[in-house]
Design a protein around this motif. Structure first.
Motif, PDB file in Angstrom:
ATOM      1  N   SER A   1       1.034  -1.414   0.147  1.00 60.18           N
ATOM      2  CA  SER A   1      -0.223   0.252   0.172  1.00 60.18           C
ATOM      3  C   SER A   1       1.154   1.161  -0.108  1.00 60.18           C
ATOM      4  O   SER A   1       0.556   2.679  -0.232  1.00 60.18           O
TER       5      SER A   1
ATOM      6  N   THR B   1     -10.358   0.991   4.330  1.00 61.09           N
ATOM      7  CA  THR B   1     -10.375  -0.379   4.954  1.00 61.09           C
ATOM      8  C   THR B   1     -11.809  -0.669   5.164  1.00 61.09           C
ATOM      9  O   THR B   1     -12.378   0.333   5.673  1.00 61.09           O
TER      10      THR B   1
ATOM     11  N   LYS C   1     -15.308  -3.634   5.290  1.00 65.64           N
ATOM     12  CA  LYS C   1     -15.319  -5.387   4.826  1.00 65.64           C
ATOM     13  C   LYS C   1     -13.727  -6.327   4.742  1.00 65.64           C
ATOM     14  O   LYS C   1     -14.177  -7.042   3.681  1.00 65.64           O
TER      15      LYS C   1
ATOM     16  N   LYS D   1     -10.628  -5.645   3.094  1.00 69.06           N
ATOM     17  CA  LYS D   1     -10.389  -4.918   2.030  1.00 69.06           C
ATOM     18  C   LYS D   1      -9.829  -3.454   2.474  1.00 69.06           C
ATOM     19  O   LYS D   1     -10.203  -2.749   2.972  1.00 69.06           O
TER      20      LYS D   1
ATOM     21  N   ILE E   1      -8.353  -0.008   1.170  1.00 66.19           N
ATOM     22  CA  ILE E   1      -8.493   0.545  -0.415  1.00 66.19           C
ATOM     23  C   ILE E   1      -7.863   1.509   0.043  1.00 66.19           C
ATOM     24  O   ILE E   1      -7.947   2.535   0.554  1.00 66.19           O
TER      25      ILE E   1
ATOM     26  N   ARG F   1      -7.180  -2.320  -4.482  1.00 63.82           N
ATOM     27  CA  ARG F   1      -8.216  -2.917  -3.262  1.00 63.82           C
ATOM     28  C   ARG F   1      -7.488  -3.888  -3.238  1.00 63.82           C
ATOM     29  O   ARG F   1      -6.805  -5.071  -3.899  1.00 63.82           O
ATOM     30  N   MET F   2      -7.142  -4.129  -1.313  1.00 58.12           N
ATOM     31  CA  MET F   2      -6.532  -5.692  -1.131  1.00 58.12           C
ATOM     32  C   MET F   2      -7.366  -5.740  -0.195  1.00 58.12           C
ATOM     33  O   MET F   2      -7.987  -5.578   0.286  1.00 58.12           O
ATOM     34  N   LEU F   3      -6.810  -7.678   0.192  1.00 56.52           N
ATOM     35  CA  LEU F   3      -7.339  -8.238   1.417  1.00 56.52           C
ATOM     36  C   LEU F   3      -6.805  -8.397   2.208  1.00 56.52           C
ATOM     37  O   LEU F   3      -5.605  -7.696   1.958  1.00 56.52           O
TER      38      LEU F   3
ATOM     39  N   PRO G   1      -5.798 -12.141   3.994  1.00 59.91           N
ATOM     40  CA  PRO G   1      -5.744 -13.736   3.126  1.00 59.91           C
ATOM     41  C   PRO G   1      -5.682 -13.990   3.783  1.00 59.91           C
ATOM     42  O   PRO G   1      -5.305 -15.261   4.621  1.00 59.91           O
TER      43      PRO G   1
END
Ligand SMILES: [Zn+2]
Length: 102
Positions: free
Chosen positions: A58, A78, A80, A82, A84, A95-97, A100
């Motif tokens: 990020s 952030t 849910k 994720k 952003i 968007r990134m988890l 994971p």
């Protein structure tokens, strides 16, 4: 010629870590320097086949290849589970988890 691939990658990863840390500490004073570091990092990663460590994903914009500092030239939210990341320069977001599933 017979360099061990593993060794090259470990060295590249170490340099990527160092460069990100330097980009981070230089950003407030010399933001252009941080952007240059990101370009070096991406080149290094592409050459060595090393992936950018998750904790730094990020911290740069994949599109315009600049260093992103949340609050300064990017917005990080952030939602849910994720992450952003919004780049203020090219106005794109990624968007990134966050966590994971392993
Ligand atoms: Zn951008």
């Amino acid at each position: 010629m017979a360099k061990r691939a593993g060794n090259v990658r470990a060295l590249a990863l170490e340099r990527i870590n160092t460069l990100f840390n330097e980009a981070n500490s230089e950003f407030k004073i010399h933001s252009e320097r941080s952007h240059r570091y990101v370009k070096i990092i991406l080149k290094l990663a592409a050459k060595s086949g090393v992936r950018i460590p998750k904790k730094f994903r990020s911290n740069y914009c994949r599109k315009c290849k600049i260093y992103l500092s949340s609050g300064a030239n990017s917005k990080v939210r952030t939602r849910k589970g994720k992450l952003i990341v919004f780049c203020n320069r090219c106005k794109t977001y990624r968007r990134m988890l966050l966590k994971p599933k392993v």
